[in-house]
Design a protein around this motif. Sequence first.
Motif, PDB file in Angstrom:
ATOM      1  N   ALA A  48      34.658  41.064  37.290  1.00 47.75           N
ATOM      2  CA  ALA A  48      33.379  40.818  37.957  1.00 47.75           C
ATOM      3  C   ALA A  48      32.215  41.351  37.122  1.00 47.75           C
ATOM      4  N   LEU A  49      32.413  42.493  36.465  1.00 48.41           N
ATOM      5  CA  LEU A  49      31.302  43.120  35.741  1.00 48.41           C
ATOM      6  C   LEU A  49      31.254  42.753  34.268  1.00 48.41           C
ATOM      7  N   ASP A  50      32.371  42.350  33.710  1.00 46.90           N
ATOM      8  CA  ASP A  50      32.416  42.047  32.276  1.00 46.90           C
ATOM      9  C   ASP A  50      33.328  40.838  32.057  1.00 46.90           C
ATOM     10  N   PRO A  51      32.885  39.673  32.541  1.00 47.45           N
ATOM     11  CA  PRO A  51      33.783  38.506  32.591  1.00 47.45           C
ATOM     12  C   PRO A  51      34.324  38.077  31.222  1.00 47.45           C
ATOM     13  N   HIS A  52      33.578  38.352  30.154  1.00 46.80           N
ATOM     14  CA  HIS A  52      34.064  37.933  28.831  1.00 46.80           C
ATOM     15  C   HIS A  52      34.732  39.077  28.072  1.00 46.80           C
ATOM     16  N   SER A  53      34.937  40.199  28.763  1.00 45.45           N
ATOM     17  CA  SER A  53      35.614  41.362  28.177  1.00 45.45           C
ATOM     18  C   SER A  53      35.029  41.749  26.812  1.00 45.45           C
ATOM     19  N   ILE A  54      33.731  41.967  26.821  1.00 47.44           N
ATOM     20  CA  ILE A  54      33.000  42.402  25.627  1.00 47.44           C
ATOM     21  C   ILE A  54      33.038  43.927  25.509  1.00 47.44           C
ATOM     22  N   LEU A  55      33.058  44.607  26.652  1.00 41.48           N
ATOM     23  CA  LEU A  55      32.843  46.059  26.661  1.00 41.48           C
ATOM     24  C   LEU A  55      34.159  46.832  26.553  1.00 41.48           C
ATOM     25  N   ASN A  56      34.328  47.516  25.432  1.00 40.39           N
ATOM     26  CA  ASN A  56      35.495  48.374  25.180  1.00 40.39           C
ATOM     27  C   ASN A  56      36.795  47.728  25.665  1.00 40.39           C
ATOM     28  N   PRO A  57      37.088  46.513  25.181  1.00 42.24           N
ATOM     29  CA  PRO A  57      38.280  45.811  25.669  1.00 42.24           C
ATOM     30  C   PRO A  57      39.554  46.556  25.301  1.00 42.24           C
ATOM     31  N   GLY A  58      40.562  46.403  26.120  1.00 42.98           N
ATOM     32  CA  GLY A  58      41.860  47.035  25.837  1.00 42.98           C
ATOM     33  C   GLY A  58      41.905  48.510  26.169  1.00 42.98           C
ATOM     34  N   LYS A  59      40.851  49.031  26.844  1.00 47.58           N
ATOM     35  CA  LYS A  59      40.874  50.419  27.294  1.00 47.58           C
ATOM     36  C   LYS A  59      40.960  50.436  28.827  1.00 47.58           C
ATOM     37  N   VAL A  60      41.479  51.516  29.369  1.00 45.04           N
ATOM     38  CA  VAL A  60      41.624  51.751  30.810  1.00 45.04           C
ATOM     39  C   VAL A  60      42.672  50.826  31.452  1.00 45.04           C
ATOM     40  N   LEU A  61      42.513  49.507  31.234  1.00 43.23           N
ATOM     41  CA  LEU A  61      43.455  48.559  31.833  1.00 43.23           C
ATOM     42  C   LEU A  61      44.250  47.859  30.741  1.00 43.23           C
TER      43      LEU A  61
END
Lengths: 459, 459
Positions: free
Chosen positions: B443-456
């Motif tokens: 919902a907040l980062d639909p294109h996964s631009i922000l620090n992808p592959g972290k947390v989840l």
Amino acid sequence: MKDLVAELREAIGAEKVLSSPVDLIAYSFDGTFEQHAPDAVVLPETDEDIVAVVKVASRLEVPIVPRGMSSGLAGGAIPFSGGIVLSLTRMNRILEIDGENMIVTVQAGVVTADLQAEVEKLGLFYPPDPSSNKQSTIGGNIACNAGGPRCLKYGVTGDYVMGLTVVLSDGQVLVTGGKTIKNVVGYDLTSLFVGSEGTLGIITQALLRLVAKPKCVRTALAEFPSLDDASRTVNVILSAGIVPATLELMDETATVCIEEAMHLGLPLDVEAMLIVETDGSDEEGVVREIEAAARICRENGAREVKVARDEAERTTLWKARRSVSPSLARKAPNKLGEDITVPRSAIPEAIRRIKAISAKYGLPIVIFGHAGDGNLHPNVLFDRRDSEQWEKVQRIVGEVFQVALDLGGTLSGEHGVGTFKLPYIEQALGPTSVDVQRCVKQALDPHSILNPGKVLPAI
Amino acid sequence: MKDLVAELREAIGAEKVLSSPVDLIAYSFDGTFEQHAPDAVVLPETDEDIVAVVKVASRLEVPIVPRGMSSGLAGGAIPFSGGIVLSLTRMNRILEIDGENMIVTVQAGVVTADLQAEVEKLGLFYPPDPSSNKQSTIGGNIACNAGGPRCLKYGVTGDYVMGLTVVLSDGQVLVTGGKTIKNVVGYDLTSLFVGSEGTLGIITQALLRLVAKPKCVRTALAEFPSLDDASRTVNVILSAGIVPATLELMDETATVCIEEAMHLGLPLDVEAMLIVETDGSDEEGVVREIEAAARICRENGAREVKVARDEAERTTLWKARRSVSPSLARKAPNKLGEDITVPRSAIPEAIRRIKAISAKYGLPIVIFGHAGDGNLHPNVLFDRRDSEQWEKVQRIVGEVFQVALDLGGTLSGEHGVGTFKLPYIEQALGPTSVDVQRCVKQALDPHSILNPGKVLPAI
């Protein structure tokens, strides 16, 4: 809506579904003067019952309005669009009191005061104390992030929620948090549900942090001829490193209302009174703190400060504060109690402006509240049957909210948005915040089944 | 990636973009032993710079990895997929210290210890004290919800965040919260960004709550021949209503390591030591609390309890605790510091099981941490160049996490998920929670631009 009732009965059993007109009316109210009847009421006894109800609602595209005891003051538990009212009151068991870890596990329908009484038997303490605590449930407290006088020292309901069980709009059961004090694994979903007013999921169970029960309490009542002095004193006390459990303010109008109703011997010639309470495990420290607070009150304009010397005297001092709401009923048929918060430093200015609004419209506004938190409850007194007064009240509410926002404050400290504050939320939060909140709502409840039309305005 | 660098230079100015191999390597590390170079580094000076960078990244579909000083211990700030490292260190101004409301407004890049020093000049206090506080930034602390020894009494970083400014993945600038202590208007977006490790938005500014600086502090060091007794004593102290500022535990191995490195005269024949510290504004109360805690230690098996009589003695007592990490460097070339939390009551069992794992693999595991919070830092000592040891370490980490989960605990109390804990997150949180977190991320980062592959974990 016969289909709805029939489907619900089939899903969870007829004894858990109410549909007579009398029952529907009983579940149409909250703590305000609004009402709207649902199409059905369900009284689930387990998470499985709730999952079954969610699935029926989802299939029939009918809203679900979850509620505890519906003592809310913002219309959040009123089923304005009809549908199903889901009452958690049958899920009212305390499941475990873990004394060693100081954590209690409760179902959402436990009445807050009942929980408090049980844990206090073991020397433990659940601090949040909304004034509805003898009626309201833990689930409702969490859904609204309830406050209370003691929140100055101890924090609000959300500060005690360590984990939740939540039935989601798709019928999945989410468990968040746990018995660990620190937890930074993944997003803080617990906090997302706290204060979400039943719009993101149905809270069915909670893990709550407890603290050791304070061994002693001291209370002081200070009379201030000047409201400005009283407000300033709040900050002086806190800046001195004293952390009172509560620091409550009542204005002249509140004091006069109480005195007229209760004859407690309160002064009618002071602009404000402060109630200060300190507590803790170390009696000498608690006494020294209340004496320091009392001295600060005297040094900053208090005409008289009474420190209670025993529990009986303390009860008398609190009687005044506790009598505010009932006393107001004698002055006018209706009251509308708001719940603005401002930065502490802005309290004197907020009160001055609210009094000017009262004068402008010729309707009394009584002001009291949790001054240490900057959380004020301006109560407008009026007669709902008089349409002219009712129109004025609505304008007053808008202007009071504007005062809060102009002073860097916001619309609600404890009551929530419900439906009453919807018209003002975009102005309070800005369009970007409303956008983001809509994204979150859409992500968790894509078909808007859960308490629709609350917290966020319809698009 | 020449296009990327060129576009970034055009967007925010060449002086704010680094791209030489030396610079890229400098920004490839965090506080662990992993590294991966980004394709470009940006050093924004304003929110507008960050919005411009987000727009470039969005257009070119390149990841952004936000960071403060990159002292994190979970790989969260390492750009494993390349892309842009966005360092907040040039945005390091304290914008306002509002003494009356006890609130500070800071840019994300302020070093935590610098902020603490500034507010303490005014008699104010910012409690969270991660041991990295002389290096790490407030923005990083918020993104990881940092803890520290003082969090037992005062709470973690998130408990002090009253509001945030966040640049979102679509370039909108979101402002959450405000200067009001209570705020229940809409969903708690502030808490959603706290601990989100740069995956939901880029935190650029924060409003932080301060408290009055405690006027006095007392510290005690207790030597326990039995680790069980030490662990039990933690709960006895807290159940007595004493709320120490800190309550730290060091096991035998930690004590021996420190003594070998520092020669402080620590005992080599006790299974555990507790450091207890009380603080407050009322000196007599603080003294009485430390004496009560010391008495409880003695009554529960402590062989000796030293209470520091002045600041010099206190410094000596803390020297031991502060020396744990540096001391370990003498024992082995590498250490992997974990950060599990368990319910307090499970600490003795957790330590017993971790020691059994150490014995099984023949690698030393040093245990110390914030016992009052149930937050332990088991540090595995090893030599990374030895591939057999490295393989053992990875198995040890898995088993240590399993201990935490089996005892009702979780993977991290302070360090966060980053990439190191990704393989274990579904087991820790359950599939429903991971689903919901993915919905929020989407919902907040639909294109996964922000620090992808972290947390989840990637789907």
